[in-house]
Enzyme design. Structure first.
Site, short mmCIF file in Angstrom:
data_model
loop_
_atom_site.label_atom_id
_atom_site.label_comp_id
_atom_site.label_asym_id
_atom_site.label_seq_id
_atom_site.Cartn_x
_atom_site.Cartn_y
_atom_site.Cartn_z
N LEU A 1 1.23 -0.75 0.18
CA LEU A 1 0.22 0.31 -0.05
C LEU A 1 1.01 1.21 0.08
O LEU A 1 2.25 1.26 0.84
CB LEU A 1 -0.58 -0.01 1.40
CG LEU A 1 -1.98 -1.23 1.15
CD1 LEU A 1 -2.32 -1.09 2.90
CD2 LEU A 1 -3.05 -0.93 -0.24
N ASP A 2 0.82 2.19 -0.55
CA ASP A 2 1.56 3.42 -1.04
C ASP A 2 1.00 4.03 0.74
O ASP A 2 0.62 4.15 1.80
CB ASP A 2 0.51 4.52 -1.64
CG ASP A 2 0.98 4.20 -2.55
OD1 ASP A 2 1.24 3.26 -3.49
OD2 ASP A 2 -0.31 4.84 -3.91
N LYS A 3 2.46 4.81 0.67
CA LYS A 3 3.09 5.73 2.24
C LYS A 3 1.57 5.97 2.90
O LYS A 3 1.58 6.43 3.83
CB LYS A 3 3.86 5.97 1.92
CG LYS A 3 5.04 7.13 3.20
CD LYS A 3 5.65 7.77 2.47
CE LYS A 3 6.10 8.86 3.76
NZ LYS A 3 7.88 10.12 4.26
#
Length: 211
Positions: A85-87
């Site tokens: 998952l993106d930051k």
């Protein structure tokens, strides 16, 4: 500092690292895989230059999860995230503890057996052009992971290329809320389902819709 070492049940192997200063809540766990709740603001893996140090999910997992029981086959020395998952994104992250689990779960992602759903809060009221409206059945034909029985009937289609590559997202509004600081004094909760996985796809697509 990470310390103990045992490969066939007991403790995860020790690593020359400190426990990251954030918690990773465990939603489900057994001897083969786990589901954790990734906090926003934390990357799953560090960059090649290791610029994130211990502030990664990868570093936190051995401290958050229990090792498999003795006798469990093909245990990994440290748990591995099956996807990322993106930051800035929080949400459920599936983690493999054994090689068979990683192979099986990775195949489920590749074959689209795993269905991904995202929610986001949008500043303002996103436009819903009639020409971009599609049914759940039409979205399913396009290859979007939708359940025609439970995912409602009408969705908005975004088919805008990103970085020269095809990028497809479908979305729908779920709820509107008042906010004095928001555009049009409204915040919108939306549900999103991407077909593709381009870099920051959902944020970039919703920014185009909002504008």
């Amino acid at each position: 500092i990470g310390i103990q070492y045992r490969l066939h049940g007991g403790y995860y192997p020790g690593f020359d690292t400190h426990k990251p200063p954030f918690e990773v809540p465990v939603v489900y766990e057994d001897d083969h895989f786990a589901i954790v709740n990734k906090p926003a603001g934390i990357v799953c893996y560090s960059q090649r230059d290791d610029s994130h140090g211990i502030m990664t999910i990868r570093h936190a997992l051995p401290f958050a999860l229990k090792p498999p029981k003795r006798g469990t086959s093909e245990i990994y020395r440290r748990p591995l995230a099956v996807h990322r998952l993106d930051k800035p994104t929080s949400g459920l992250l599936i983690v493999a503890k054994t090689k068979p689990a990683l192979v099986n779960l990775s195949n489920q992602f590749e074959q689209r057996i795993v269905k991904k759903t995202y929610t986001a809060i949008v500043n303002g009221i996103p436009s819903e052009p009639l020409e971009c409206s599609i049914t759940a059945e039409e979205a399913l034909i396009l290859g979007v992971d939708l359940d025609t029985e439970t995912d409602g009937d009408r969705w908005q289609l975004i088919d805008h290329t990103l970085d020269g590559k095809s990028a497809v997202t479908v979305w729908r509004p779920l709820k509107y809320g008042k906010s004095l600081k928001a555009k049009d004094s409204t915040l919108t909760l939306v549900e999103l389902k991407p077909k593709t996985g381009r870099r920051h796809q959902l944020r970039r697509h919703m920014f185009e819709v909002k504008e």
